[in-house]
Design a protein around this motif. Structure first.
Motif, mmCIF file in Angstrom:
data_model
loop_
_atom_site.group_PDB
_atom_site.id
_atom_site.type_symbol
_atom_site.label_atom_id
_atom_site.label_comp_id
_atom_site.label_asym_id
_atom_site.label_seq_id
_atom_site.Cartn_x
_atom_site.Cartn_y
_atom_site.Cartn_z
ATOM 1 N N ALA A 79 43.438 24.146 20.077
ATOM 2 C CA ALA A 79 42.108 23.578 20.316
ATOM 3 C C ALA A 79 41.061 24.468 19.640
ATOM 4 O O ALA A 79 41.170 25.690 19.686
ATOM 5 N N PRO A 80 40.053 23.846 19.000
ATOM 6 C CA PRO A 80 39.168 24.625 18.133
ATOM 7 C C PRO A 80 38.055 25.402 18.831
ATOM 8 O O PRO A 80 37.334 26.147 18.174
ATOM 9 N N SER A 81 37.865 25.220 20.127
ATOM 10 C CA SER A 81 36.890 26.044 20.848
ATOM 11 C C SER A 81 37.438 26.247 22.251
ATOM 12 O O SER A 81 38.314 25.495 22.701
ATOM 13 N N ARG A 84 36.750 23.183 24.464
ATOM 14 C CA ARG A 84 37.673 22.060 24.222
ATOM 15 C C ARG A 84 39.085 22.386 24.715
ATOM 16 O O ARG A 84 39.807 21.499 25.146
ATOM 17 N N TRP A 138 43.233 17.207 14.917
ATOM 18 C CA TRP A 138 42.550 17.474 16.183
ATOM 19 C C TRP A 138 41.814 16.238 16.709
ATOM 20 O O TRP A 138 41.723 16.024 17.917
ATOM 21 N N ALA A 191 30.789 14.820 18.790
ATOM 22 C CA ALA A 191 30.517 16.166 18.265
ATOM 23 C C ALA A 191 31.046 16.279 16.832
ATOM 24 O O ALA A 191 30.378 16.815 15.943
ATOM 25 N N MET A 192 32.228 15.738 16.584
ATOM 26 C CA MET A 192 32.799 15.833 15.243
ATOM 27 C C MET A 192 32.029 14.961 14.252
ATOM 28 O O MET A 192 31.824 15.345 13.106
ATOM 29 N N THR A 196 30.528 18.110 10.068
ATOM 30 C CA THR A 196 30.652 18.119 8.604
ATOM 31 C C THR A 196 31.402 16.866 8.118
ATOM 32 O O THR A 196 32.021 16.158 8.912
ATOM 33 N N GLN A 199 34.983 16.939 9.054
ATOM 34 C CA GLN A 199 35.252 16.560 10.449
ATOM 35 C C GLN A 199 35.222 15.046 10.614
ATOM 36 O O GLN A 199 36.044 14.466 11.322
ATOM 37 N N LEU A 202 38.396 13.505 9.563
ATOM 38 C CA LEU A 202 39.467 13.633 10.559
ATOM 39 C C LEU A 202 39.367 12.496 11.580
ATOM 40 O O LEU A 202 40.370 11.890 11.962
#
Ligand SMILES: [Fe+2]
Ligand SMILES: [Fe+2]
Lengths: 334, 258
Positions: A79-81, A84, A138, A191-192, A196, A199, A202
């Motif tokens: 998980a990237p944070s 999360r 993700w 959020a994604m 960017t 993101q 994805l």
């Protein structure tokens, strides 16, 4: 706590009227209660076919919760944070909890969790096919929350009023948590999408892969669902597969717009006359291939469950052995 | 935290908090690997619960460490964008989940330590740290008790579970030397009233741990000269692999928020 999971002699079973006898008087009473919209409880007489249908449906549902931990669990360690990671861990844990309530609901019908687990691990029992698709980036975690939990909610809200009390009550609790999952999934995607370009790519990639399988979660067309009529009669099913699917599509199109993703269907458009969105034909060959064991992850998912169960055997045996030693020591001391 | 408090922060104070945060982070990461794969459903939920507690502690501690540091790094910058040598947790936290016995013994050895440490930190001169300690103490009580119960079940269960529990204890025990090894950061933090030097906790820790191991019929290994150095930033080979997985996304998408 752990002892519930083990094959320890069950406590007192709910007292039920003799159920082997398909007694006409009991049947009439049962039918009248169903017609009146009353709930059937574990101790009540019920037709054997009703009981069997419920065991099959509730256990498949429980297995789906448990197998469903795997695709999203695949991303916990990445998980990237930290926020999360915590949300995802809690979500996957909730799914395990849903499995637990549902196994308990099935147990009120006179089957044990061990028997049901055995049926899953041997490949005899089914679970929701959606979990036989891989989670490849993700954003899949967010899309599963949004679409898969979203479709599950559509399917499950009517079950909160199903005729079998223990199942209906389990579903009330489950549905509350599923709604929470859906919002969290959608929030992760928002959020994604406001991040960017990479993101956003994805997210679109994940939506492209999960959209059609999500629509398949509602099951075959009504015309191809031979058991639906009986389930409706019994108050186990309240709304047809196609109606639920349409409701889901209608609700989701707006959400996709707000999110800024494209649903992968050129034929998706508002039909003024019907008051619904039209959408393209579902690829039922794919659906049945995955149901019948030929999806990308069928083998891996089942192997993961078998491995966890087999690797855990010595732990479960240790818990039983220790409990027995303790009991013997207490008896000797008394 | 006001600017005055930040200017008063010493490197030892910062490192002490960072070590606590890293320990929670790395232990939580290891525990979370069990999710969906535990020996029994109830234990799957319990392991996820503990993992969540540790991730939650890591968030509070690393955020606070970022504030103390005053360089604008938040919890995620500290969790995901440092190199192996910049982590300060004891090596024990990062060792792999070889089997359920390793996870249980490790969880118990660390859990018993955390219980003592958080109860001492409730009286920290650093009020922010004391508040985190008060919350973490409640969680640590459950962790120590839950893992302790399992240590006893495994040790005093079947021959196989006893053998596995003993093997795990034999492998993990030497890493507990590090918990109590003298360390200048500890001396400075203790002198400032921030928290105990971990070496002070050795006696109480043994008093808590040994009776449980005895009840579990496990043999406590003799102390050896083995030393590990995670607290100093020199880790085992396992940490790099753990970080490669954990840091993959933030490092692949620099500057992205999630
Ligand atoms: Fe669920
Ligand atoms: Fe869910």
């Amino acid at each position: 706590m752990y002892t519930q999971a083990l094959d320890i002699p069950p406590g007192e079973q709910p007292k039920r009227k003799p159920d082997a006898v398909e007694n006409a008087a009991y049947q009439a009473e049962f039918d009248a209660r169903i017609d009146a919209g009353a709930t059937i409880e574990a101790k009540d007489w019920m037709p054997e076919a009703y009981r069997k249908t419920l065991v099959r449906q509730i256990s498949q549902h429980a297995h789906s919760e448990i197998v469903g931990m795997l695709p999203e669990g695949n991303w916990i360690s990445r998980a990237p944070s930290l926020k999360r990671k915590a949300i995802l861990l809690a979500k996957v844990q909730d799914e395990g909890g849903h499995g637990l309530y549902l196994y308990a609901a099935a147990e009120t019908l006179g089957v044990s969790r061990d028997e049901l687990t055995e049926a899953l691990l041997s490949g005899k029992a089914k679970y929701s096919s959606i979990f036989n698709y891989p989670t490849l980036n993700w954003a899949d975690v967010g899309v599963i929350g949004w679409l898969v939990d979203g479709a599950a909610i559509m399917n499950q809200i009517p079950l909160c009023k199903c005729s079998y009390g223990p199942y209906a009550r389990a579903m009330v609790r489950v549905c509350k948590e599923e709604s929470f999952h859906q919002r969290q999934g959608y929030d992760a995607l928002l959020a994604m999408m406001s991040g960017t370009d990479a993101q956003r790519e994805l997210v679109q990639d994940a939506v492209n892969r999960w959209w059609w399988p999500s629509l398949m979660m509602f099951g075959p067309h009504d015309a191809d669902s031979p058991n639906s009529g009986q389930s409706m009669r019994w108050g186990i099913k309240r709304i047809s597969n196609d109606d639920l699917r349409q409701k889901f599509v209608d609700a989701t199109v707006k959400q996709a717009e707000v999110l800024g993703v494209t649903l992968p269907d050129d034929e998706l458009k508002w039909n003024e006359a019907r008051g619904h969105y039209d959408f393209a034909a579902i690829d039922w060959d794919e659906f049945w291939n995955v149901v019948n064991g030929h999806g990308q992850c069928n083998v891996d998912r089942l192997a993961a469950r078998v491995k966890a169960w087999d690797d855990g055997a010595w732990v479960r045996e240790a818990a039983v052995a220790h409990a027995e030693k303790q009991a013997a020591r207490e008896k000797a001391a008394a | 935290m006001g600017a005055t408090a930040m200017t008063q922060t010493t490197p030892a104070h910062l490192e002490y908090v960072l070590r606590l945060g890293d320990a929670a982070l790395i232990h939580g990461q290891r525990l979370s690997e069990w999710c969906g794969h535990a020996p029994v459903l109830e234990e799957d939920l319990a392991l996820a619960n503990m993992a969540l507690d540790f991730v939650g502690q890591a968030r509070m501690l690393l955020s606070y460490a970022g504030t103390l540091e005053g360089k604008g790094r938040d919890e995620d910058a500290l969790a995901f964008l440092r190199h192996e040598g910049q982590y300060r947790h004891p090596t024990l936290c990062e060792l792999p989940n070889t089997d359920f016995a390793h996870t249980t013994i490790k969880g118990f050895l660390l859990g018993s330590f955390n219980l003592l440490m958080w109860s001492r930190l409730c009286g920290s001169s650093d009020k922010a740290l004391a508040a985190i300690a008060a919350k973490s103490l409640k969680e640590a009580r459950y962790h120590a008790e839950h893992t302790g119960d399992w240590v006893i079940r495994l040790g005093d269960g079947t021959d196989e579970s006893h053998r596995r529990a003993q093997a795990a204890l034999d492998i993990l025990w030497p890493y507990t030397n590090e918990l109590f090894a003298a360390n200048p950061t500890d001396d400075a933090a203790a002198a400032a009233g921030v928290g105990p030097a971990w070496s002070e906790l050795a006696g109480e820790w043994e008093a808590a741990v040994l009776p449980v191991l005895q009840q579990a019929t496990l043999t406590v290994p003799a102390r050896t000269p083995f030393q590990s150095y995670g607290k100093f930033g020199r880790h085992s080979e396992h940490l790099g692999h753990l970080l490669a997985v954990m840091q993959h996304l933030p490092r692949s998408f620099p500057g992205a928020t999630w």
